[in-house]
Scaffold this motif. Structure first.
Motif, mmCIF file in Angstrom:
data_model
loop_
_atom_site.group_PDB
_atom_site.id
_atom_site.type_symbol
_atom_site.label_atom_id
_atom_site.label_comp_id
_atom_site.label_asym_id
_atom_site.label_seq_id
_atom_site.Cartn_x
_atom_site.Cartn_y
_atom_site.Cartn_z
ATOM 1 N N GLY A 318 0.823 -1.213 0.000
ATOM 2 C CA GLY A 318 0.000 0.000 0.000
ATOM 3 C C GLY A 318 0.846 1.247 0.000
ATOM 4 O O GLY A 318 1.533 1.557 -0.974
ATOM 5 N N ASP A 319 0.819 2.009 1.089
ATOM 6 C CA ASP A 319 1.568 3.270 1.186
ATOM 7 C C ASP A 319 2.888 3.111 1.935
ATOM 8 O O ASP A 319 3.445 4.115 2.407
ATOM 9 C CB ASP A 319 0.718 4.336 1.885
ATOM 10 N N CYS A 320 3.400 1.874 2.038
ATOM 11 C CA CYS A 320 4.709 1.602 2.657
ATOM 12 C C CYS A 320 4.769 2.040 4.118
ATOM 13 O O CYS A 320 5.778 2.571 4.596
ATOM 14 C CB CYS A 320 5.845 2.273 1.873
ATOM 15 N N ASP A 334 3.326 -4.245 -4.739
ATOM 16 C CA ASP A 334 1.865 -4.024 -4.811
ATOM 17 C C ASP A 334 1.449 -3.921 -6.268
ATOM 18 O O ASP A 334 2.292 -3.831 -7.179
ATOM 19 C CB ASP A 334 1.449 -2.755 -4.057
ATOM 20 N N LEU A 335 0.104 -3.908 -6.480
ATOM 21 C CA LEU A 335 -0.426 -3.864 -7.850
ATOM 22 C C LEU A 335 -0.273 -2.486 -8.478
ATOM 23 O O LEU A 335 -0.326 -2.348 -9.696
ATOM 24 C CB LEU A 335 -1.904 -4.269 -7.848
ATOM 25 N N ALA A 336 -0.142 -1.448 -7.683
ATOM 26 C CA ALA A 336 0.065 -0.082 -8.169
ATOM 27 C C ALA A 336 0.931 0.646 -7.161
ATOM 28 O O ALA A 336 1.100 0.194 -6.023
ATOM 29 C CB ALA A 336 -1.263 0.633 -8.380
ATOM 30 N N SER A 337 1.453 1.764 -7.580
ATOM 31 C CA SER A 337 2.435 2.472 -6.748
ATOM 32 C C SER A 337 1.833 3.735 -6.155
ATOM 33 O O SER A 337 1.285 4.585 -6.876
ATOM 34 C CB SER A 337 3.661 2.839 -7.584
ATOM 35 N N LEU A 338 1.954 3.830 -4.839
ATOM 36 C CA LEU A 338 1.621 5.065 -4.138
ATOM 37 C C LEU A 338 2.853 5.708 -3.508
ATOM 38 O O LEU A 338 2.748 6.754 -2.885
ATOM 39 C CB LEU A 338 0.590 4.785 -3.030
ATOM 40 N N ASP A 339 4.005 5.044 -3.670
ATOM 41 C CA ASP A 339 5.249 5.517 -3.063
ATOM 42 C C ASP A 339 6.407 5.109 -3.968
ATOM 43 O O ASP A 339 6.341 4.045 -4.610
ATOM 44 C CB ASP A 339 5.403 4.899 -1.663
ATOM 45 N N VAL A 342 7.746 1.458 -3.871
ATOM 46 C CA VAL A 342 6.887 0.329 -4.244
ATOM 47 C C VAL A 342 7.340 -0.239 -5.584
ATOM 48 O O VAL A 342 7.593 0.503 -6.554
ATOM 49 C CB VAL A 342 5.417 0.772 -4.311
ATOM 50 N N THR A 343 7.408 -1.573 -5.636
ATOM 51 C CA THR A 343 7.648 -2.284 -6.892
ATOM 52 C C THR A 343 6.316 -2.825 -7.381
ATOM 53 O O THR A 343 5.686 -3.646 -6.712
ATOM 54 C CB THR A 343 8.644 -3.438 -6.700
ATOM 55 N N VAL A 344 5.878 -2.337 -8.560
ATOM 56 C CA VAL A 344 4.578 -2.742 -9.090
ATOM 57 C C VAL A 344 4.734 -4.103 -9.757
ATOM 58 O O VAL A 344 5.547 -4.278 -10.690
ATOM 59 C CB VAL A 344 4.050 -1.693 -10.091
ATOM 60 N N VAL A 350 6.991 -12.201 -7.753
ATOM 61 C CA VAL A 350 7.747 -11.020 -7.328
ATOM 62 C C VAL A 350 9.179 -11.138 -7.845
ATOM 63 O O VAL A 350 9.729 -12.243 -7.984
ATOM 64 C CB VAL A 350 7.727 -10.891 -5.791
ATOM 65 N N PRO A 351 9.798 -9.985 -8.134
ATOM 66 C CA PRO A 351 11.188 -10.029 -8.675
ATOM 67 C C PRO A 351 12.226 -10.182 -7.555
ATOM 68 O O PRO A 351 13.011 -9.253 -7.301
ATOM 69 C CB PRO A 351 11.303 -8.699 -9.401
#
Length: 456
Positions: A318-320, A334-339, A342-344, A350-351
């Motif tokens: 989420g927002d880390c 996460d699925l999208a980046s708020l920070d 974050v790795t989308v 996961v990478p």
């Protein structure tokens, strides 16, 4: 011989009426003359007493006296005045004097003296008459509907009413007019209300931004007209409320899509509409703020008691918030980046290299229909003996024991569990090895209930 009446003794003496003629006259003629004079004076006094109005005693200068005087002048019948009666008597006396002898200077002097005596007898009342005359004149100047025709107050045409709706004149027996009908305060208010209702009934509607044309009465309480600022504030509040409802509806829709489909579909949804993830995260945060304790704070507290050298992987960050709360190295996915940290990516892939992290965290992120893929990916990246921490909404679990049994089949064992919180459950697992079941094996305990929010 003419006999004198009994009240003749009370009449004034002949000497008071002025000088008598110097010519000698017979005694009988002089007696007749004196008796007639007394009779005339007596009749004059009786007529004067009858012509004067009987007024009740009142305080000088009071309003009630003025009102009674004006009302009595309006309503009393017309009476013959003292002046008209005196002129008639003087004409009769002149005729008698003409029969007895030619008119001379002496007769004229007698008449003048007689008039003076009459005025002297009425001298006490003349001052009161003048006061009443002044009061009536002041009332006539203030009320143009009424005016005096003659200067004499006791004249036949003293007052004239200009209106046609005057009340009927009372009979001669009545002396005071009827008091006007007074209304109580409640009756007066009701009458004013009826007048306003009748007035407003036929008034055309006015826009709210214009002030009313007529000034309101003192009894009415008119609310202040709203200013343009208040209109704008009200419109802004309405827009904000409608936007909040719309955001709530979209959040419920996105939340249902995340729980009812796989993580790959959710990733495509947020890639097509990047603002949807921001909207979903804002709605999610507003929901968990109502909880007495947030699970991410519990996890951060536990990790702060462990060594800071441990590497942490946060699935669904989420927002880390977890990365900002601890000193450890944290990989955020996460699925999208708020920070920027974050790795989308899809949390099922996961990478990260195999066995590269010490702690894997799933905080309210076991969403979608492929929960098994998430747990297998966590087993892949965790070191042997690594820690798996899971926090999830308590209402999603139908049977906690079946869930724990399914997780152990994926290469984990239960270390601790906390079911005391009313909103969420906390579980700690330790990696024991690779999964013990094949990819086609069915694990019914991993099917959790979707967390759907009702419309409020």
């Amino acid at each position: 011989m003419f006999e004198e009446p009994e009240w003749a003794e009370e009449a004034p003496a002949a000497a008071d009426l002025g000088p008598v003629s110097s010519r000698p006259r017979p005694a009988a003629a002089s007696k007749i003359k004196d008796s007639k004079r007394r009779q005339l004076l007596a009749t004059l006094r009786v007529l004067e007493a009858a012509s004067l109005p009987q007024q009740p005693l009142s305080l000088p200068g009071s309003d009630s006296e003025e009102e009674e005087v004006v009302g009595r002048k309006k309503k009393r019948p017309k009476k013959p005045s003292f002046a008209s009666v005196s002129t008639e008597v003087e004409e009769k006396r002149k005729k008698k004097h003409q029969k007895q002898g030619p008119p001379g200077s002496d007769s004229e002097e007698k008449e003048v003296e007689r008039k003076k005596c009459c005025r002297g007898a009425l001298g006490g009342d003349s001052a009161e008459k003048q006061k009443r005359k002044r009061k009536c004149q002041t009332q006539a100047s203030s009320n143009p509907a009424q005016h005096l025709d003659n200067g004499d107050q006791t004249g036949p045409n003293a007052w004239k009413s200009s209106g046609t709706n005057d009340p009927p004149k009372p009979s001669p027996g009545t002396t005071s007019p009827k008091p006007p009908q007074t209304l109580s305060r409640k009756q007066w208010r009701n009458r004013q209300k009826n007048k306003r209702r009748h007035k407003n009934k036929f008034r055309p509607p006015q826009p709210p931004d214009q002030a009313p044309a007529t000034a309101p009465t003192e009894e009415t309480e008119v609310p202040p007209t709203p200013s343009p600022d208040s209109h704008e504030a009200r419109a802004g509040a309405l827009r904000a409320r409608m936007a909040q409802r719309l955001d709530g509806a979209r959040f419920r829709y996105l939340n249902e899509q995340l729980y009812s489909g796989p993580s790959s579909a959710a990733q495509r949804l947020f890639q097509e509409d990047p603002e949807a993830f921001v909207l979903y995260h804002r709605g999610f945060q507003s929901q968990i703020k109502k909880w007495p304790l947030q699970p991410v704070d519990r996890i951060a507290k536990d990790l702060r008691q462990r060594p800071a050298s441990l590497v942490v992987a946060d699935f669904g960050c989420g927002d880390c918030r977890l990365a900002s709360s601890i000193r450890n190295t944290v990989h955020c996915f996460d699925l999208a980046s708020l920070d920027p940290r974050v790795t989308v990516c899809d949390m099922a892939q996961v990478p990260l290299e195999d066995e590269s992290v010490d702690v894997a965290v799933f905080c309210l992120s076991l969403m979608g229909t492929n929960i098994r893929d998430f747990l297998e990916e966590a087993n892949r990246v965790l070191k042997p003996g690594g820690l798996l921490k899971v926090a999830e909404v308590s209402s999603r679990f139908e049977d906690v024991r079946t869930f724990l049994g399914a997780v152990t089949k994926l290469g984990f064992k239960v270390i601790s569990k906390d079911l005391t919180n009313s909103h969420f459950f906390l579980f700690d697992f330790q990696k024991t090895g690779p999964p013990q079941v094949g990819p086609r094996a069915q694990l019914s305990g991993l099917k959790l209930q979707p967390c759907l929010y009702k419309r409020r």
